[in-house]
Design an enzyme around this catalytic site. Structure first.
Site, mmCIF file in Angstrom:
data_model
loop_
_atom_site.group_PDB
_atom_site.id
_atom_site.type_symbol
_atom_site.label_atom_id
_atom_site.label_comp_id
_atom_site.label_asym_id
_atom_site.label_seq_id
_atom_site.Cartn_x
_atom_site.Cartn_y
_atom_site.Cartn_z
ATOM 1 N N GLY A 287 13.586 42.372 70.113
ATOM 2 C CA GLY A 287 12.265 41.800 69.877
ATOM 3 C C GLY A 287 11.318 42.200 70.992
ATOM 4 O O GLY A 287 11.496 43.225 71.647
ATOM 5 N N CYS A 288 10.330 41.375 71.222
ATOM 6 C CA CYS A 288 9.321 41.628 72.244
ATOM 7 C C CYS A 288 9.970 41.768 73.611
ATOM 8 O O CYS A 288 10.745 40.909 74.025
ATOM 9 C CB CYS A 288 8.316 40.474 72.249
#
Length: 179
Positions: free
Chosen positions: A9-10
């Site tokens: 993810g981020c």
């Protein structure tokens, strides 16, 4: 020192998960797995470059093992969603392990198989496991992001719960913070 390269993810969230562990010397946010050299954040976010947001961890295997890093990786994100973590969607947010040695490759495959066999998640793990491609360091303003911007809403609602989960599940692996 060895390196581990993960996408979950981020990269602001993933960096925050790993950077306070004993044995982790450095965590750098960046991009890997795409089609162009030296991509920018804007280019990666367009989804057109094929890069994932990743972190490169420099760690001391005498203090924290690659297996311990894999356990934390799998327990702090959803490895069953393709190109998505929560509200963040796109190929840049894919779950990926870029291995740097054949031993890392075997351990990553073993962890994925064991978790799938045990049905540790309600759906099969879709984490990509691939030889580490070239790593491109992200722009300076992405480095150490949670520690510098933890008060911002995204950090409070997305990154902080992951950091809190690491504290709850792996507190003994965290460096003590000076008061």
């Amino acid at each position: 020192m060895e390196h581990a390269t993960f996408g979950a993810g981020c990269f602001w969230c993933v960096e925050a998960v790993f950077q306070n562990l004993k044995g982790v010397e450095k965590v750098v946010s960046g991009y890997a797995g795409g089609r162009i050299k030296n991509p920018t954040y804007r280019e990666v976010c367009s989804g057109m470059t094929g890069h994932a947001e990743v972190i490169d961890i420099t760690f001391d295997p005498a203090i924290i093992s690659y297996e311990e890093l894999l356990e934390i990786f799998f327990k702090t994100h959803d490895p069953t969603t393709l190109n998505r973590q929560g509200a963040d969607t796109g190929t840049q947010y894919r779950s990926v392990i870029y291995y740097n040695t054949e031993e890392q490759h075997q351990l990553a495959e073993q962890w994925k198989k064991t978790l799938n066999d045990k049905q540790a998640f309600p759906n099969p793990i879709v984490t990509e496991i691939t030889a580490a491609p070239e790593f491109y360091v992200a722009e300076d303003y992405h480095q150490n992001y949670f520690n510098m911007h933890g008060h911002e809403p995204y950090c409070q609602f997305v990154a902080k719960p992951k950091v809190d989960k690491v504290k709850a599940l792996f507190g003994e692996k965290l460096r003590s913070v000076a008061a």
